[in-house]
Design a protein around this motif. Sequence first.
Motif, short mmCIF file in Angstrom:
data_model
loop_
_atom_site.label_atom_id
_atom_site.label_comp_id
_atom_site.label_asym_id
_atom_site.label_seq_id
_atom_site.Cartn_x
_atom_site.Cartn_y
_atom_site.Cartn_z
N ASP A 10 30.48 39.60 42.78
CA ASP A 10 30.15 38.35 42.54
C ASP A 10 30.60 38.00 40.98
O ASP A 10 30.29 38.82 40.02
N GLY A 11 31.49 36.93 40.83
CA GLY A 11 32.04 36.72 39.58
C GLY A 11 33.20 37.48 38.84
O GLY A 11 33.52 37.38 37.77
N VAL A 12 33.53 38.43 39.54
CA VAL A 12 34.55 39.45 39.14
C VAL A 12 35.94 39.36 39.96
O VAL A 12 35.76 39.60 41.26
N ALA A 13 37.14 39.03 39.53
CA ALA A 13 38.40 39.20 40.12
C ALA A 13 39.10 40.48 39.56
O ALA A 13 39.10 40.56 38.56
N VAL A 14 39.62 40.87 40.64
CA VAL A 14 40.64 42.45 40.10
C VAL A 14 41.97 41.96 40.47
O VAL A 14 42.52 41.57 41.52
N VAL A 46 34.75 32.76 39.01
CA VAL A 46 35.15 33.83 38.45
C VAL A 46 34.68 33.91 36.88
O VAL A 46 34.74 32.88 36.07
N ARG A 47 34.20 34.91 36.56
CA ARG A 47 33.45 35.04 35.01
C ARG A 47 34.18 36.47 34.21
O ARG A 47 34.03 36.44 32.99
N CYS A 48 34.94 37.12 34.91
CA CYS A 48 35.72 38.13 34.16
C CYS A 48 36.68 38.67 35.34
O CYS A 48 36.45 38.68 36.41
N VAL A 49 37.97 39.00 34.44
CA VAL A 49 38.97 39.61 35.34
C VAL A 49 39.16 41.05 34.99
O VAL A 49 39.08 41.12 33.86
N VAL A 50 39.45 41.78 35.93
CA VAL A 50 39.83 43.12 35.77
C VAL A 50 41.38 43.24 35.99
O VAL A 50 41.84 43.00 37.27
N TYR A 91 45.84 36.93 27.48
CA TYR A 91 45.28 36.31 26.14
C TYR A 91 44.63 35.06 26.26
O TYR A 91 43.41 35.00 25.75
N ASP A 92 45.22 34.06 26.98
CA ASP A 92 44.65 32.74 27.16
C ASP A 92 43.80 32.62 28.32
O ASP A 92 43.21 31.51 28.79
N CYS A 93 43.72 33.67 29.42
CA CYS A 93 42.87 33.54 30.38
C CYS A 93 41.40 33.06 29.95
O CYS A 93 40.81 33.46 29.14
N GLU A 94 41.13 32.29 30.82
CA GLU A 94 39.71 31.33 30.58
C GLU A 94 38.36 32.24 30.24
O GLU A 94 37.45 32.09 29.71
N VAL A 95 38.84 33.52 31.22
CA VAL A 95 37.53 34.40 31.04
C VAL A 95 37.87 35.62 30.34
O VAL A 95 39.20 35.94 30.45
N PRO A 96 37.01 36.64 30.13
CA PRO A 96 37.42 37.78 29.43
C PRO A 96 38.32 38.68 30.57
O PRO A 96 37.96 38.62 31.64
N VAL A 97 39.25 39.58 29.99
CA VAL A 97 39.84 40.20 30.85
C VAL A 97 39.65 41.71 30.30
O VAL A 97 39.75 42.15 29.28
N VAL A 98 39.42 42.76 31.35
CA VAL A 98 39.29 44.00 31.22
C VAL A 98 40.42 44.87 31.71
O VAL A 98 40.66 44.64 32.87
N ALA A 99 41.20 45.44 30.86
CA ALA A 99 42.28 46.37 31.47
C ALA A 99 41.70 47.60 31.74
O ALA A 99 41.19 48.20 31.04
N ALA A 100 42.09 48.00 32.93
CA ALA A 100 41.66 49.43 33.40
C ALA A 100 43.04 50.32 33.52
O ALA A 100 43.87 50.02 34.17
N VAL A 101 43.17 51.18 32.60
CA VAL A 101 44.54 51.94 32.37
C VAL A 101 44.52 53.29 32.48
O VAL A 101 43.58 54.01 32.31
N HIS A 102 45.34 53.57 33.50
CA HIS A 102 45.54 54.95 33.86
C HIS A 102 46.87 55.61 33.61
O HIS A 102 48.01 54.58 33.55
N GLY A 103 47.37 57.02 33.45
CA GLY A 103 48.66 57.41 33.18
C GLY A 103 49.28 56.65 32.06
O GLY A 103 48.89 56.56 30.98
N PHE A 104 50.56 56.33 32.15
CA PHE A 104 51.29 55.84 31.15
C PHE A 104 51.19 54.33 31.19
O PHE A 104 51.05 53.52 32.10
N CYS A 105 51.16 53.93 29.68
CA CYS A 105 51.06 52.37 29.65
C CYS A 105 52.12 52.50 28.30
O CYS A 105 51.84 52.28 27.30
N LEU A 106 53.19 51.57 28.65
CA LEU A 106 54.30 51.80 27.87
C LEU A 106 55.09 50.40 27.60
O LEU A 106 54.98 49.61 28.68
#
Length: 263
Positions: A10-14, A46-50, A91-106
């Motif tokens: 509830d409230g979370v979009a991935v 939606v109140r947070c995006v992953v 950056y402009d997403c209306e709600v906070p964005v949580v980045a879930a990072v694995h492996g390489f992030c280049l």
Amino acid sequence: MGVSTSEPDDGVAVVTVDFPPVNALPVQGWYDLATAVRTAGADPEVRCVVLTAAGRGFNAGVDIKELQRTAGHDALLGANRGCYEAFAAVYDCEVPVVAAVHGFCLGGGVGLVGNADAIVASEDATFGLPELDRGALGAATHLARLVPQHLMRTLYYTSRTVTAEELHRHGSVWRVVPRERLLCAALELAREIAAKDGRLIRLAKAAINGIDPVDVRRSYRFEQGFTFEANLSGVADRVRDTFGSGGAAGPGEAFDKDEEEQS
């Protein structure tokens, strides 16, 4: 394959990115990602995006092979604009964005997480900008949001990477967890954020963006001008043509060259 959105809580979009083999995004992929993030953020429920990714790593940047096989500057202009749109969407997403990072992030991956509101990373995650080894420039704006100024410059000039644990020590990564716990940990943080009042969390996001000392959109656009100059001068092609052929790959590479050839 592509960009998909789900709502596991509830409230979370991935929003999940999946472009095998290494999540090097084609031009349309960047636009699709931007649309998915904007759409999720605009949903009043939606109140947070992953933001996460499938496969071996979070993001390997732009699909260089697409640039090489496309005549003229259309692919380059498309990649520049697509990256700009995707980074701005986070950056402009209306709600906070949580980045879930694995492996390489280049490359473009750093652009995405540098504009996110919070980062959760797996123990095997590495972050870097191998742009100079690929005949490109850009995303120093976003790397500067993850590490101190002089470290950013050293990483940029050398194309070296840093680990999730190193970024955790700098305070830019919220948690470092085992790979199998990554999505769970990101969702835990997202649920905590999503428990807030939806209207208030949107006001908070707008307020925090409003007090940023650097306009990330203008700063990144400035960098992109030099990327285009490098292409017009021919130096970008000269460097890019060595990528994947035993030439200037750089220490930041986190995947096999034969796999990158497939992208």
